[in-house]
Design a protein around this motif. Structure first.
Motif, PDB file in Angstrom:
ATOM      1  N   ASP A  74     111.996  83.928 -42.668  1.00 21.55           N
ATOM      2  CA  ASP A  74     113.056  83.182 -42.035  1.00 21.55           C
ATOM      3  C   ASP A  74     113.132  81.788 -42.541  1.00 21.55           C
ATOM      4  O   ASP A  74     113.650  80.716 -41.698  1.00 21.55           O
ATOM      5  CB  ASP A  74     112.483  83.334 -40.509  1.00 21.55           C
ATOM      6  CG  ASP A  74     111.498  82.691 -39.832  1.00 21.55           C
ATOM      7  OD1 ASP A  74     110.418  82.386 -40.773  1.00 21.55           O
ATOM      8  OD2 ASP A  74     111.200  82.539 -38.773  1.00 21.55           O
TER       9      ASP A  74
ATOM     10  N   HIS B  13     125.529  81.315 -33.977  1.00 18.65           N
ATOM     11  CA  HIS B  13     126.091  82.382 -35.170  1.00 18.65           C
ATOM     12  C   HIS B  13     127.556  82.584 -35.515  1.00 18.65           C
ATOM     13  O   HIS B  13     127.816  82.813 -36.723  1.00 18.65           O
ATOM     14  CB  HIS B  13     125.366  83.754 -34.730  1.00 18.65           C
ATOM     15  CG  HIS B  13     123.769  83.741 -35.083  1.00 18.65           C
ATOM     16  ND1 HIS B  13     123.439  83.977 -36.318  1.00 18.65           N
ATOM     17  CD2 HIS B  13     122.725  83.846 -34.463  1.00 18.65           C
ATOM     18  CE1 HIS B  13     121.985  83.746 -36.256  1.00 18.65           C
ATOM     19  NE2 HIS B  13     121.496  83.829 -35.041  1.00 18.65           N
TER      20      HIS B  13
ATOM     21  N   GLU C 178     124.598  90.832 -39.143  1.00 18.85           N
ATOM     22  CA  GLU C 178     123.527  91.492 -38.254  1.00 18.85           C
ATOM     23  C   GLU C 178     122.158  90.987 -38.897  1.00 18.85           C
ATOM     24  O   GLU C 178     121.250  90.611 -37.959  1.00 18.85           O
ATOM     25  CB  GLU C 178     123.946  93.037 -38.460  1.00 18.85           C
ATOM     26  CG  GLU C 178     122.943  93.919 -37.463  1.00 18.85           C
ATOM     27  CD  GLU C 178     123.059  95.469 -37.488  1.00 18.85           C
ATOM     28  OE1 GLU C 178     122.208  96.032 -37.068  1.00 18.85           O
ATOM     29  OE2 GLU C 178     124.397  95.714 -37.747  1.00 18.85           O
TER      30      GLU C 178
ATOM     31  N   ARG D 244     121.339  87.504 -37.859  1.00 18.54           N
ATOM     32  CA  ARG D 244     121.084  87.546 -36.293  1.00 18.54           C
ATOM     33  C   ARG D 244     119.571  87.954 -35.980  1.00 18.54           C
ATOM     34  O   ARG D 244     118.897  87.392 -35.160  1.00 18.54           O
ATOM     35  CB  ARG D 244     122.102  88.079 -35.467  1.00 18.54           C
ATOM     36  CG  ARG D 244     123.461  87.205 -35.480  1.00 18.54           C
ATOM     37  CD  ARG D 244     124.508  88.053 -34.740  1.00 18.54           C
ATOM     38  NE  ARG D 244     125.751  87.496 -34.489  1.00 18.54           N
ATOM     39  CZ  ARG D 244     126.525  87.018 -35.577  1.00 18.54           C
ATOM     40  NH1 ARG D 244     126.091  87.113 -36.936  1.00 18.54           N
ATOM     41  NH2 ARG D 244     127.727  86.263 -35.150  1.00 18.54           N
ATOM     42  N   ALA D 245     118.985  88.886 -36.838  1.00 19.95           N
ATOM     43  CA  ALA D 245     117.840  89.516 -36.768  1.00 19.95           C
ATOM     44  C   ALA D 245     117.006  88.584 -37.226  1.00 19.95           C
ATOM     45  O   ALA D 245     115.674  88.648 -36.462  1.00 19.95           O
ATOM     46  CB  ALA D 245     117.855  90.974 -37.230  1.00 19.95           C
TER      47      ALA D 245
ATOM     48  N   PRO E  88     117.190  84.733 -34.354  1.00 19.49           N
ATOM     49  CA  PRO E  88     117.766  85.102 -33.144  1.00 19.49           C
ATOM     50  C   PRO E  88     118.283  83.958 -32.578  1.00 19.49           C
ATOM     51  O   PRO E  88     119.286  83.779 -31.770  1.00 19.49           O
ATOM     52  CB  PRO E  88     116.680  85.923 -32.557  1.00 19.49           C
ATOM     53  CG  PRO E  88     115.394  85.731 -33.237  1.00 19.49           C
ATOM     54  CD  PRO E  88     115.747  85.410 -34.749  1.00 19.49           C
ATOM     55  N   GLU E  89     117.609  82.781 -32.414  1.00 20.76           N
ATOM     56  CA  GLU E  89     117.929  81.610 -31.854  1.00 20.76           C
ATOM     57  C   GLU E  89     117.772  80.392 -32.842  1.00 20.76           C
ATOM     58  O   GLU E  89     116.548  79.589 -32.824  1.00 20.76           O
ATOM     59  CB  GLU E  89     116.954  81.423 -30.466  1.00 20.76           C
ATOM     60  CG  GLU E  89     117.223  82.399 -29.504  1.00 20.76           C
ATOM     61  CD  GLU E  89     116.443  82.334 -28.258  1.00 20.76           C
ATOM     62  OE1 GLU E  89     115.810  81.149 -28.174  1.00 20.76           O
ATOM     63  OE2 GLU E  89     116.615  83.025 -27.238  1.00 20.76           O
TER      64      GLU E  89
END
Length: 269
Positions: free
Chosen positions: A111, A173, A153, A156-157, A160-161
């Motif tokens: 990430d 997002h 998708e 976002r995975a 997430p924040e």
């Protein structure tokens, strides 16, 4: 089995001790012990062993430890084995000299983005290297290019924040979806004070032989030197050209590119 477990634990402890130095500051034995949660005598023995193989070194006057020269050797070998680094190093160095700005190349590591190389021009000096450091994906031009390899998708995975770093950081997002779509359309990303105040960059994705985004290249520096209001078209074009040169070296067929070749114009099919 007990011997194997003991060996694994020793390796894990040694790695934890080395990790205690990642903030770049020299450390006392007690500092390292507190950081890794080990006893001072155990930490002292580990540091002595690591010192004997030059993974750390100790200042004879202050008795403070810092990372040692053997790690520089290992890092050099590791980075030289990376195909993106080999393809990008000279391209990035030439561009930094030509523009007088910083030029960075990074890949995605989970990430975060991971810097493979960086060079500074006269208008964007640094007293430290970025190679091996990590930065957030959503708050950097490099990261936005790397995120363009993922669908909504997946983004976002992965994030997430998204965390705000300045008042300019895009953390929604929906906004990031629009930004990624723009990166794909025009072939480059911009970032203005989203990670650190007073800094800006323009970045372009790097593709491998399959057409996948595997890395990104950015041109960066102080706001006044980058001067995006007047130079975005020029810097976007230069970033794309340099990224394309690296992509070609990785086996990418630029004739099949989907990004904007003449920045600011219509996208290619």
């Amino acid at each position: 089995m007990s011997v194997e477990q003991g060996t694994n634990q020793s390796v894990e402890r040694a790695a934890a001790v080395l990790g205690a130095f990642l903030d770049g500051k020299p450390q006392r034995v007690s500092d390292v012990a507190n950081s890794v949660g080990l006893g001072q005598s155990t930490t002292s023995r580990l540091l002595a062993t690591l010192e004997s193989i030059e993974y750390v070194e100790r200042d004879p006057v202050s008795n403070l430890y810092r990372l040692g020269p053997a790690l520089i050797t290992l890092a050099g070998v590791a980075v030289n084995q990376n195909p993106v680094h080999r393809a990008a190093r000279q391209v990035a160095q030439n561009l930094a000299a030509s523009l007088g700005l910083g030029v960075n190349v990074a890949v995605r590591s989970d990430d975060a983005l991971f810097y493979l190389c960086n060079f500074e021009g006269a208008k964007a000096p640094k007293s430290y290297v970025l190679m091996g450091r990590r930065n957030p994906l959503h708050a950097t031009g490099l990261g936005k290019c790397l995120l363009s390899a993922l669908d909504g998708e997946e983004r976002r995975a992965l994030l997430p924040e998204p965390k705000p770093f300045t008042s300019h950081t895009f953390c929604d997002h929906g906004e990031l979806d629009e930004i990624v779509a723009e990166v794909r359309r025009r072939g480059y990303a911009t970032e203005v004070e989203e990670l650190a105040l007073g800094r800006a960059c323009v970045a372009a994705p790097i593709f491998d032989h399959t057409g996948a985004v595997v890395a990104a290249l950015s041109v960066s520096g102080p706001l006044s030197a980058v001067d995006l209001p007047n130079r975005e078209t020029e810097l976007g074009r230069r970033a794309i050209e340099a990224a394309d040169e690296v992509s070609i070296a990785l086996g990418y067929d630029v004739s099949l590119a989907h990004h904007v070749v003449g920045v600011g114009g219509e996208g290619q099919a």
